[in-house]
Design a protein around this motif. Structure first.
Motif, mmCIF file in Angstrom:
data_model
loop_
_atom_site.group_PDB
_atom_site.id
_atom_site.type_symbol
_atom_site.label_atom_id
_atom_site.label_comp_id
_atom_site.label_asym_id
_atom_site.label_seq_id
_atom_site.Cartn_x
_atom_site.Cartn_y
_atom_site.Cartn_z
ATOM 1 N N LYS A 94 -5.224 25.235 -10.970
ATOM 2 C CA LYS A 94 -4.516 24.605 -9.834
ATOM 3 C C LYS A 94 -4.637 23.096 -9.950
ATOM 4 C CE LYS A 94 -5.326 27.892 -6.045
ATOM 5 N NZ LYS A 94 -6.518 28.659 -6.404
ATOM 6 N N PHE A 95 -3.558 22.370 -9.657
ATOM 7 C CA PHE A 95 -3.647 20.913 -9.612
ATOM 8 C C PHE A 95 -4.403 20.512 -8.347
ATOM 9 C CE2 PHE A 95 0.350 21.329 -12.119
ATOM 10 C CZ PHE A 95 -0.049 20.595 -13.228
ATOM 11 N N PRO A 96 -5.101 19.360 -8.371
ATOM 12 C CA PRO A 96 -5.738 18.886 -7.143
ATOM 13 C C PRO A 96 -4.705 18.695 -6.029
ATOM 14 C CG PRO A 96 -6.435 17.567 -9.011
ATOM 15 C CD PRO A 96 -5.333 18.460 -9.505
ATOM 16 N N GLN A 97 -5.157 18.863 -4.812
ATOM 17 C CA GLN A 97 -4.236 18.771 -3.678
ATOM 18 C C GLN A 97 -4.285 17.424 -2.972
ATOM 19 O OE1 GLN A 97 -1.953 21.363 -2.905
ATOM 20 N NE2 GLN A 97 -2.718 21.782 -4.977
ATOM 21 N N THR A 98 -5.284 16.593 -3.332
ATOM 22 C CA THR A 98 -5.370 15.269 -2.687
ATOM 23 C C THR A 98 -5.579 14.196 -3.750
ATOM 24 O OG1 THR A 98 -7.778 15.301 -2.501
ATOM 25 C CG2 THR A 98 -6.543 16.257 -0.652
ATOM 26 N N LEU A 99 -5.247 12.957 -3.353
ATOM 27 C CA LEU A 99 -5.422 11.834 -4.270
ATOM 28 C C LEU A 99 -6.905 11.590 -4.532
ATOM 29 C CD1 LEU A 99 -3.433 10.045 -5.704
ATOM 30 C CD2 LEU A 99 -3.450 8.485 -3.768
ATOM 31 N N ALA A 100 -7.719 11.789 -3.492
ATOM 32 C CA ALA A 100 -9.170 11.592 -3.655
ATOM 33 C C ALA A 100 -9.702 12.543 -4.738
ATOM 34 C CB ALA A 100 -9.878 11.832 -2.330
ATOM 35 N N GLU A 101 -9.211 13.780 -4.736
ATOM 36 C CA GLU A 101 -9.648 14.735 -5.751
ATOM 37 C C GLU A 101 -9.204 14.299 -7.156
ATOM 38 O OE1 GLU A 101 -9.141 19.406 -5.955
ATOM 39 O OE2 GLU A 101 -8.241 18.593 -4.131
ATOM 40 N N TRP A 102 -7.996 13.765 -7.230
ATOM 41 C CA TRP A 102 -7.456 13.351 -8.528
ATOM 42 C C TRP A 102 -8.312 12.266 -9.180
ATOM 43 C CZ3 TRP A 102 -4.568 15.069 -12.221
ATOM 44 C CH2 TRP A 102 -3.513 15.933 -11.967
ATOM 45 N N VAL A 103 -8.963 11.426 -8.342
ATOM 46 C CA VAL A 103 -9.734 10.335 -8.949
ATOM 47 C C VAL A 103 -11.206 10.711 -9.125
ATOM 48 C CG1 VAL A 103 -8.163 8.523 -8.206
ATOM 49 C CG2 VAL A 103 -10.066 9.124 -6.731
ATOM 50 N N ASP A 104 -11.524 11.950 -8.821
ATOM 51 C CA ASP A 104 -12.847 12.466 -9.090
ATOM 52 C C ASP A 104 -13.068 12.448 -10.618
ATOM 53 O OD1 ASP A 104 -14.907 14.392 -7.636
ATOM 54 O OD2 ASP A 104 -14.518 15.134 -9.678
ATOM 55 N N PRO A 105 -14.300 12.108 -11.076
ATOM 56 C CA PRO A 105 -14.526 12.021 -12.540
ATOM 57 C C PRO A 105 -14.063 13.262 -13.304
ATOM 58 C CG PRO A 105 -16.466 11.261 -11.349
ATOM 59 C CD PRO A 105 -15.497 11.749 -10.305
ATOM 60 N N GLU A 106 -14.201 14.443 -12.677
ATOM 61 C CA GLU A 106 -13.811 15.661 -13.389
ATOM 62 C C GLU A 106 -12.312 15.653 -13.726
ATOM 63 O OE1 GLU A 106 -13.289 20.178 -12.090
ATOM 64 O OE2 GLU A 106 -15.199 19.293 -11.457
ATOM 65 N N TRP A 107 -11.506 15.209 -12.765
ATOM 66 C CA TRP A 107 -10.062 15.182 -12.995
ATOM 67 C C TRP A 107 -9.643 13.976 -13.824
ATOM 68 C CZ3 TRP A 107 -6.982 19.215 -12.622
ATOM 69 C CH2 TRP A 107 -7.449 20.298 -11.871
ATOM 70 N N GLU A 108 -10.445 12.936 -13.768
ATOM 71 C CA GLU A 108 -10.160 11.785 -14.617
ATOM 72 C C GLU A 108 -10.304 12.196 -16.086
ATOM 73 O OE1 GLU A 108 -11.744 7.950 -13.402
ATOM 74 O OE2 GLU A 108 -12.278 7.612 -15.497
ATOM 75 N N THR A 109 -11.339 12.961 -16.370
ATOM 76 C CA THR A 109 -11.546 13.431 -17.744
ATOM 77 C C THR A 109 -10.418 14.389 -18.134
ATOM 78 O OG1 THR A 109 -13.810 13.548 -17.016
ATOM 79 C CG2 THR A 109 -13.395 14.198 -19.265
ATOM 80 N N PHE A 110 -10.004 15.198 -17.198
ATOM 81 C CA PHE A 110 -8.883 16.114 -17.427
ATOM 82 C C PHE A 110 -7.675 15.310 -17.929
ATOM 83 C CE2 PHE A 110 -4.877 17.540 -15.539
ATOM 84 C CZ PHE A 110 -4.800 18.880 -15.881
ATOM 85 N N ALA A 111 -7.384 14.201 -17.250
ATOM 86 C CA ALA A 111 -6.198 13.418 -17.586
ATOM 87 C C ALA A 111 -6.292 12.811 -18.980
ATOM 88 C CB ALA A 111 -6.006 12.310 -16.556
ATOM 89 N N LEU A 112 -7.502 12.603 -19.459
ATOM 90 C CA LEU A 112 -7.647 12.021 -20.797
ATOM 91 C C LEU A 112 -7.407 13.047 -21.904
ATOM 92 C CD1 LEU A 112 -10.708 9.715 -20.103
ATOM 93 C CD2 LEU A 112 -8.357 9.012 -20.501
ATOM 94 N N ARG A 113 -7.241 14.288 -21.532
ATOM 95 C CA ARG A 113 -6.860 15.366 -22.447
ATOM 96 C C ARG A 113 -7.898 15.608 -23.556
ATOM 97 N NH1 ARG A 113 -0.582 13.908 -23.438
ATOM 98 N NH2 ARG A 113 -1.514 12.114 -24.408
ATOM 99 N N ARG A 114 -9.155 15.225 -23.226
ATOM 100 C CA ARG A 114 -10.203 15.411 -24.215
ATOM 101 C C ARG A 114 -11.194 16.480 -23.757
ATOM 102 N NH1 ARG A 114 -10.193 13.903 -28.905
ATOM 103 N NH2 ARG A 114 -12.351 13.275 -28.905
ATOM 104 N N ASP A 115 -11.294 16.668 -22.454
ATOM 105 C CA ASP A 115 -12.329 17.553 -21.952
ATOM 106 C C ASP A 115 -11.905 18.153 -20.605
ATOM 107 O OD1 ASP A 115 -14.674 18.804 -21.722
ATOM 108 O OD2 ASP A 115 -15.916 17.016 -21.449
ATOM 109 N N PRO A 116 -10.805 18.899 -20.598
ATOM 110 C CA PRO A 116 -10.301 19.368 -19.311
ATOM 111 C C PRO A 116 -11.139 20.528 -18.803
ATOM 112 C CG PRO A 116 -8.989 20.268 -21.061
ATOM 113 C CD PRO A 116 -10.037 19.431 -21.724
ATOM 114 N N ASN A 117 -11.374 20.524 -17.548
ATOM 115 C CA ASN A 117 -12.190 21.599 -17.001
ATOM 116 C C ASN A 117 -11.276 22.717 -16.485
ATOM 117 O OD1 ASN A 117 -14.447 22.880 -16.289
ATOM 118 N ND2 ASN A 117 -14.840 21.674 -14.430
ATOM 119 N N THR A 118 -10.449 23.261 -17.381
ATOM 120 C CA THR A 118 -9.501 24.297 -16.953
ATOM 121 C C THR A 118 -10.192 25.664 -16.998
ATOM 122 O OG1 THR A 118 -8.731 24.134 -19.218
ATOM 123 C CG2 THR A 118 -7.311 23.209 -17.558
ATOM 124 N N PRO A 119 -9.741 26.617 -16.169
ATOM 125 C CA PRO A 119 -10.447 27.893 -16.104
ATOM 126 C C PRO A 119 -10.446 28.656 -17.422
ATOM 127 C CG PRO A 119 -8.641 27.802 -14.500
ATOM 128 C CD PRO A 119 -8.629 26.516 -15.242
#
Ligand code: B12
Ligand code: SF4
Length: 494
Positions: free
Chosen positions: A396-421
């Protein structure tokens, strides 16, 4: 009366010294430059952009802050800066555009920080928006706008796309060009340009699709020459990165561009598709080579035809073409840079193992080929089979902007270490370990710091691992990487 000031903000996107021209903002600044005063503020160049924006907004009575944002570190600074600006100057209108805002407009508006979003190609809607804000009119008439209409978030129909030759040239006088001339494999004074907008394809993992909906708008060769000449003669460039999503779509355009820029004596780099380039004539390749093309970035994506199909890679993509073009470019003396999207669902580990085998074949054919290994990270896309499977597996994509800037999602965006299920630790480790070994065994040719003896040392040290296909726990190579900081393609920024 002085022309009203419009503030434009490019949040930090790379490490100091590697900043590229803020083309997204130059493109939208171009369409207001004659009647307003666009002021570009680059978070790559100043330490505290929020304070600077607040000072400049107060000093100039600016009414608008326009922000561009890609997901990742750039989004975090966009968020933090807008938080401070909003708290201190609630009346300054904040407008976002670019990749992240186009993908997640509603999330942006719901944050309470972003007042408006413009989706897709920005120029025409931005001009209309700026005029409406300063001179009146209805926001319902601004195409591509996402806005809050008395409590209801509305998405206005997209503006028709404007051919690039009908748009004004970027107002380079609004930035200090010397700040953006960087050193690289291409030269000592490298600048960048975008000679086309969009891409006619719809690959399942690609962020470009929702931005342009399979449209591709090229600049004419004459305009490309004009801008390139300006970069060289006026701004001292000796190398150009053409950052188009797909520079090579039209062979006749590329051939003419190559002929026109040959006398400028630059080195250049561009992005293209394997299948398109495989169909190019030898004569066109010769022109490309002669015009100073040093490297071409291509999305090889996978060594499996099945996976390429799920990726909706389209055209006539197939792994055999990747191998063939790697060989052809070796003979020609242009370095191919291949990116791969690994760890695709439903079976990421099998996918990784297949791609590793393929990459070994590729390197045998052309040891100079550079590798960029990404891990599949979903992007919003209406027709993506990969996204559908990922969602079935619980993504699921994050539902808020605050979640998007969480380090976990920041790493996701770098496409190097996504925390996908569907992507597990052992898969991530497998890719990283393989990457460490292959980059030591075949050190990149674009590293200007790495001398012959060090190259041979790296090769010897990693040789047994590479030959035995034993990539696990390459601590000695990681230690060496830390010690000598040799360039690894995956860490270069995009
Ligand atoms: C240059 C570039 C960079 C530069 C930095 C650019 C900068 N702004 O400082 C560098 C090399 C540092 C970089 C880094 C990264 N990048 Co980058 N980058 C690009 C690239 C090649 C060109 C962007 C560009 O300048 N385009 C030219 C302008 C004219 O087009 P545009 O940005 O689309 O802008 C138009 C519209 O979008 C809109 N618009 C844009 N901003 C705004 C703002 C407002 C207010 C309005 C109204 C309109 C508007 O109007 C413009 C004119 O029509 C794009 C791919 C591409 N070709 O677009 C990838 C791309 C944007 N990057 C991408 C990524 C993933 C990254 C990285 C995370 C690297 C990585 N590991 O993959 C990093 C991290 C950056 C970060 N988050 O901090 C992805 C984004 C994917 C996504 N999910 O959104 C792209 C699409 C590449 C790709 N094909 O996947 N990047
Ligand atoms: S060809 Fe490249 S830019 Fe175009 S949709 Fe596919 S990955 Fe994206």
């Amino acid at each position: 009366m002085p022309a009203p000031t419009v503030l434009l903000f490019n949040p930090i996107s790379t490490s100091p010294g590697k900043q590229r021209l803020p083309m997204s903002l130059l493109a939208i600044a171009a369409v207001i430059d004659a009647d307003y005063t666009p002021e570009i503020i680059d978070g790559n160049l100043i330490a505290d952009p929020a304070t600077h924006i607040i000072e400049r907004a107060k000093a100039t009575n600016a009414r608008l802050l326009a922000v561009t944002a890609m997901p990742g570190p750039q989004l975090r600074q966009a968020y933090e800066v807008c938080q401070r600006v909003k708290a201190e100057m609630p009346s300054l209108v904040i407008l976002w555009g670019g990749y992240f805002a186009t993908h997640h407009g509603q999330v942006c508006l719901e944050s309470g920080l972003v007042d408006y979003v413009i989706e897709g190609q920005g120029e025409a809607p931005f001009r209309k928006f700026v005029d409406t804000l300063h001179h009146g009119g209805s926001f319902a008439d601004v195409p591509s706008l996402v806005w809050n209409d008395s409590g209801h978030i509305r998405v206005n129909p997209r503006a028709p796309m404007v051919p690039l030759d009908n748009l004004p040239l970027y107002p380079y006088h609004r930035v200090n060009m010397a700040d953006y001339r960087g050193k690289s494999y291409l030269g000592d004074a490298v600048l960048s340009h975008h000679t086309s907008f969009g891409c006619p394809f719809a690959c399942s993992f690609c962020a470009v699709v929702k931005l342009v909906n399979q449209r591709w708008l090229p600049e004419s060769p004459a305009r490309v020459e004009k801008v390139t000449r300006m970069m060289v003669e006026q701004y001292g460039a000796d190398g150009i990165e053409y950052h188009d999503m797909d520079f090579f779509v039209s062979e006749s355009r590329v051939a003419e561009i190559a002929e026109r820029i040959t006398p400028l004596n630059i080195n250049w780099w561009g992005l293209g598709r394997v299948d398109t380039l495989s169909d190019y004539d030898d004569a066109t390749w010769q022109k490309v080579k002669q015009s100073g093309c040093k490297m071409i970035f291509m999305g090889a994506e996978s060594g499996s035809l099945e996976t390429l199909k799920i990726m909706n890679k389209g055209g006539s993509s197939n792994p055999e073409k990747t191998l063939a073009i790697a060989g052809y470019m070796k003979r020609l003396g242009i370095v191919p840079e291949f990116s791969f999207v690994m760890g695709n669902p439903p079976d990421p580990m099998a996918d990784i193992e297949n791609t590793i085998k393929f990459i070994r074949k590729l390197k045998q054919i052309n040891p100079t080929a550079e590798l960029i290994l990404y891990i599949y990270t979903p992007v919003p896309h209406d027709r993506s089979e990969l996204l559908r499977v990922a969602q079935e597996l619980g993504f699921k994509f994050p539902q808020t902007l605050a979640e998007w800037v969480d380090p976990e999602w920041e790493t996701f965006a770098l496409r190097r270490d996504p925390n996908t299920p569907f992507f597990k630790d052992n898969a991530r480790r497998k890719i990283r370990d393989f990457e460490t070994v292959i980059n030591a065994y075949y050190p990149t040719v674009t590293d200007m710091r790495l001398r012959g003896t060090m190259r041979s040392f790296l090769k010897t040290l990693s040789g047994w691992r590479y030959k035995l296909e034993w990539y696990q726990w390459p601590y000695e190579l990681k230690g060496l990487q830390r010690l000598i900081h040799y360039r690894r393609p995956e860490t270069t920024g995009f």
